[in-house]
Write a protein that holds these residues in place. Structure first.
Motif, PDB file in Angstrom:
ATOM      1  N   SER A  45       0.820  -1.066  -0.173  1.00  0.00           N
ATOM      2  CA  SER A  45      -0.115   0.025   0.007  1.00  0.00           C
ATOM      3  C   SER A  45       0.859   1.412  -0.037  1.00  0.00           C
ATOM      4  O   SER A  45       1.534   1.547   1.015  1.00  0.00           O
ATOM      5  CB  SER A  45      -0.919   0.128   1.145  1.00  0.00           C
ATOM      6  N   TRP A  46       0.612   2.201  -0.969  1.00  0.00           N
ATOM      7  CA  TRP A  46       1.570   3.432  -0.970  1.00  0.00           C
ATOM      8  C   TRP A  46       1.177   4.291   0.163  1.00  0.00           C
ATOM      9  O   TRP A  46       2.052   4.957   0.770  1.00  0.00           O
ATOM     10  CB  TRP A  46       1.110   4.292  -2.363  1.00  0.00           C
ATOM     11  N   GLU A 124      -1.122  -1.799  -5.897  1.00  0.00           N
ATOM     12  CA  GLU A 124      -1.404  -2.289  -4.514  1.00  0.00           C
ATOM     13  C   GLU A 124      -2.017  -3.683  -4.903  1.00  0.00           C
ATOM     14  O   GLU A 124      -1.784  -4.558  -4.191  1.00  0.00           O
ATOM     15  CB  GLU A 124      -2.356  -1.587  -3.775  1.00  0.00           C
ATOM     16  N   THR A 128      -0.383  -7.065  -3.497  1.00  0.00           N
ATOM     17  CA  THR A 128      -1.250  -7.913  -2.490  1.00  0.00           C
ATOM     18  C   THR A 128      -0.841  -9.369  -2.977  1.00  0.00           C
ATOM     19  O   THR A 128      -0.733 -10.228  -2.325  1.00  0.00           O
ATOM     20  CB  THR A 128      -2.768  -7.300  -2.712  1.00  0.00           C
TER      21      THR A 128
END
Length: 192
Positions: A45-46, A124, A128
């Motif tokens: 996640s950024w 993302e 993931t």
């Protein structure tokens, strides 16, 4: 034209330990991107990577008198702090999600996402998927992958930070690569 010699991490850290905020800013400028990328690889996640990066440097400032440089470099120590911060964030996120599940669902608002938001979401999603595979590795191998493969920390420095021999780090990375290759192959065969 004069060339300016960049201070070493040891010189910067000595100044930081004495409370020099400008030296801390230089250290931040030097390593923020590496810590941020490491945090993204750990979280997928950024946004969470930004939070982890901020927390990492906050810890670095608070613990400036006790930080352990590795072969005179601050980056390995900062990456370990980021890894530990990520673990703390995941624990907090699990508790927060459990609390959210107990709340009644809300209506979705109409959203018009910008193209960069779509790209971030794609990143993302991809991360993931990668994390789902990497999280199946034993913790010791995950740490070696995160430090050596993802963040480019040399084996010797990773060994010092992890408190093990360089050979043990190399072995963990090798085992992790072999396991990951098997997992990816198995996933491709299952998808057929």
């Amino acid at each position: 034209m004069t060339s300016q010699i960049q201070p070493s991490d040891q010189d910067l850290w000595a100044a930081i330990a004495a409370g020099d905020e400008i030296a801390f800013g230089r250290l931040f400028d030097r390593y923020a991107r590496a810590v941020y990328n490491h945090a993204f690889r750990l979280t997928g996640s950024w946004t969470l990577a930004e939070d982890v990066t901020q927390s990492t440097f906050l810890v670095a400032w608070r613990r400036r008198g006790e930080a352990g440089l590795v072969d005179g470099l601050a980056l390995p120590w900062l990456l370990v702090v980021a890894t530990n911060t990520t673990r703390t964030e995941w624990r907090s996120a699990r508790r927060w999600l459990a609390a959210l599940r107990r709340l009644p669902p809300e209506r979705e608002a109409d959203v018009d996402p910008a193209s960069d938001v779509a790209a971030r979401l794609d990143d993302e999603r991809q991360m993931t998927k990668i994390l789902a595979v990497v999280r199946r590795l034993p913790r010791a191998e995950r740490e070696a992958v995160a430090l050596c493969l993802w963040s480019g920390v040399p084996y010797g420095e990773a060994a010092t930070v992890l408190g093990i021999s360089e050979g043990a780090v190399r072995s963990r990375v090798s085992r992790a690569r072999a396991r990951l290759a098997r997992m990816v192959t198995d996933n491709k065969e299952d998808a057929r």
